[in-house]
Design a protein around this motif. Structure first.
Motif, PDB file in Angstrom:
ATOM      1  N   LEU A 263       0.770 -16.792  -2.023  1.00 40.43           N
ATOM      2  CA  LEU A 263      -0.064 -15.596  -2.105  1.00 40.43           C
ATOM      3  C   LEU A 263       0.310 -14.602  -1.010  1.00 40.43           C
ATOM      4  O   LEU A 263       0.330 -13.392  -1.243  1.00 40.43           O
ATOM      5  CB  LEU A 263      -1.539 -15.984  -1.995  1.00 40.43           C
ATOM      6  N   GLN A 264       0.627 -15.108   0.172  1.00 45.08           N
ATOM      7  CA  GLN A 264       1.068 -14.227   1.248  1.00 45.08           C
ATOM      8  C   GLN A 264       2.383 -13.542   0.888  1.00 45.08           C
ATOM      9  O   GLN A 264       2.593 -12.369   1.214  1.00 45.08           O
ATOM     10  CB  GLN A 264       1.235 -15.026   2.538  1.00 45.08           C
ATOM     11  N   GLY A 265       3.265 -14.278   0.190  1.00 48.29           N
ATOM     12  CA  GLY A 265       4.533 -13.695  -0.224  1.00 48.29           C
ATOM     13  C   GLY A 265       4.343 -12.546  -1.193  1.00 48.29           C
ATOM     14  O   GLY A 265       5.016 -11.514  -1.096  1.00 48.29           O
ATOM     15  N   ILE A 266       3.405 -12.687  -2.141  1.00 50.85           N
ATOM     16  CA  ILE A 266       3.118 -11.602  -3.077  1.00 50.85           C
ATOM     17  C   ILE A 266       2.495 -10.419  -2.341  1.00 50.85           C
ATOM     18  O   ILE A 266       2.833  -9.255  -2.597  1.00 50.85           O
ATOM     19  CB  ILE A 266       2.179 -12.090  -4.199  1.00 50.85           C
ATOM     20  N   ALA A 267       1.582 -10.725  -1.406  1.00 51.45           N
ATOM     21  CA  ALA A 267       0.883  -9.672  -0.675  1.00 51.45           C
ATOM     22  C   ALA A 267       1.835  -8.825   0.167  1.00 51.45           C
ATOM     23  O   ALA A 267       1.559  -7.658   0.440  1.00 51.45           O
ATOM     24  CB  ALA A 267      -0.205 -10.274   0.202  1.00 51.45           C
TER      25      ALA A 267
ATOM     26  N   PRO B  21      -6.457  -5.952  -8.366  1.00 49.44           N
ATOM     27  CA  PRO B  21      -5.402  -6.779  -7.760  1.00 49.44           C
ATOM     28  C   PRO B  21      -4.883  -6.208  -6.446  1.00 49.44           C
ATOM     29  O   PRO B  21      -4.530  -6.967  -5.536  1.00 49.44           O
ATOM     30  CB  PRO B  21      -4.308  -6.800  -8.839  1.00 49.44           C
ATOM     31  N   VAL B  22      -4.831  -4.880  -6.344  1.00 47.47           N
ATOM     32  CA  VAL B  22      -4.375  -4.262  -5.100  1.00 47.47           C
ATOM     33  C   VAL B  22      -5.296  -4.643  -3.949  1.00 47.47           C
ATOM     34  O   VAL B  22      -4.846  -4.991  -2.848  1.00 47.47           O
ATOM     35  CB  VAL B  22      -4.305  -2.727  -5.264  1.00 47.47           C
ATOM     36  N   LEU B  23      -6.606  -4.591  -4.192  1.00 49.79           N
ATOM     37  CA  LEU B  23      -7.568  -4.921  -3.149  1.00 49.79           C
ATOM     38  C   LEU B  23      -7.518  -6.404  -2.794  1.00 49.79           C
ATOM     39  O   LEU B  23      -7.536  -6.782  -1.622  1.00 49.79           O
ATOM     40  CB  LEU B  23      -8.978  -4.538  -3.607  1.00 49.79           C
TER      41      LEU B  23
END
Length: 251
Positions: free
Chosen positions: A195-199, A177-179
């Motif tokens: 997804l950008q918010g989580i990243a 998940p980190v990658l």
């Protein structure tokens, strides 16, 4: 001065062991080279860029960060082998600094990572990748900090679990998940907003963005110093945590 001397002695010893069997450096770089040769050529149409050089300036930085993360997270297997062989146990009777026992190994891992990163970068030059040497050195500094942090974490976890059977699935569970949330293969600008918010909470996504900015020559991009600062803080925290575990293990 004693700490510096002890760290140098451990580092020099670990480098001697590595240089006696340098094939592991090539083994570690094999998978990234396959990505470079077989995956990167697909990126020009996928990223809708004009030249291969633009595609490689996006892909190669992510590939180098991937190399630093995976290369560091799996260093703990060697430490478990040393634990089983009694190497760590015998360290109890030596006057060497306990922190140096960890840091010397992590510095060896960092040097190995930089050597692999140089190989990848040189191969990418064949595909018209161009990057200023000053920007490249800063990018390598980012990779070095990532390597120090991930290898220290791996050593700390290895001291806790003391088993390859436990370490392997644990590191894979964390790494995947980190990658995926760091935009290594494709920039997260192509991702949906959620997804950008989580990243944004993934420190490695900041490192990837900073490294990409350096490869395009944008030294003034805030992502550069933000990524360096985040990785430096995490590296120090990981080394302190793992060093305490190391000291506890060799008392």
């Amino acid at each position: 001065m004693t700490f510096v001397r002890d760290t140098w002695l451990i580092f020099a010893r670990q480098m001697q062991l590595l240089l006696r069997n340098p094939v592991w450096v090539l083994v570690g770089v094999f998978q990234p080279v396959m990505y470079l040769l077989l995956f990167a050529p697909l990126l020009k149409p996928a990223l809708q860029v004009q030249t291969d050089a633009e595609a490689y300036r996006i892909f190669v930085p992510g590939l180098l960060v991937l190399l630093a993360i995976f290369g560091g997270l799996f260093q703990g297997f060697g430490l478990i082998a040393e634990l089983r062989a009694g190497v760590i146990e015998r360290s109890r009777v030596t006057p060497v600094s306990r922190i140096a026992l960890l840091l010397g190994r992590s510095l060896r891992d960092m040097v190995s990572l930089i050597a692999q990163a140089v190989i990848i970068t040189l191969l990418a030059l064949v595909f018209d990748l161009r990057v200023f040497i000053g920007d490249l050195l800063l990018a390598f500094l980012m990779l070095a900090l990532i390597s120090l942090m991930t290898s220290a974490v791996s050593y700390g976890v290895a001291l806790l679990v003391k088993s390859e059977d436990a370490l392997a699935p644990l590191m894979n569970t964390v790494a995947q998940p980190v990658l995926l949330l760091s935009g290594i293969l494709l920039p997260l600008t192509f991702a949906p907003g959620w997804l950008q918010g989580i990243a944004d909470w993934n420190p490695f996504s900041w490192a990837v963005n900073g490294t990409r900015a350096l490869f395009v020559g944008d030294l003034g991009d805030p992502a550069v110093w933000q990524g360096l600062l985040i990785m430096a803080v995490l590296a120090v925290a990981a080394i302190v945590w793992a060093a305490r575990l190391f000291a506890r293990s060799v008392r």
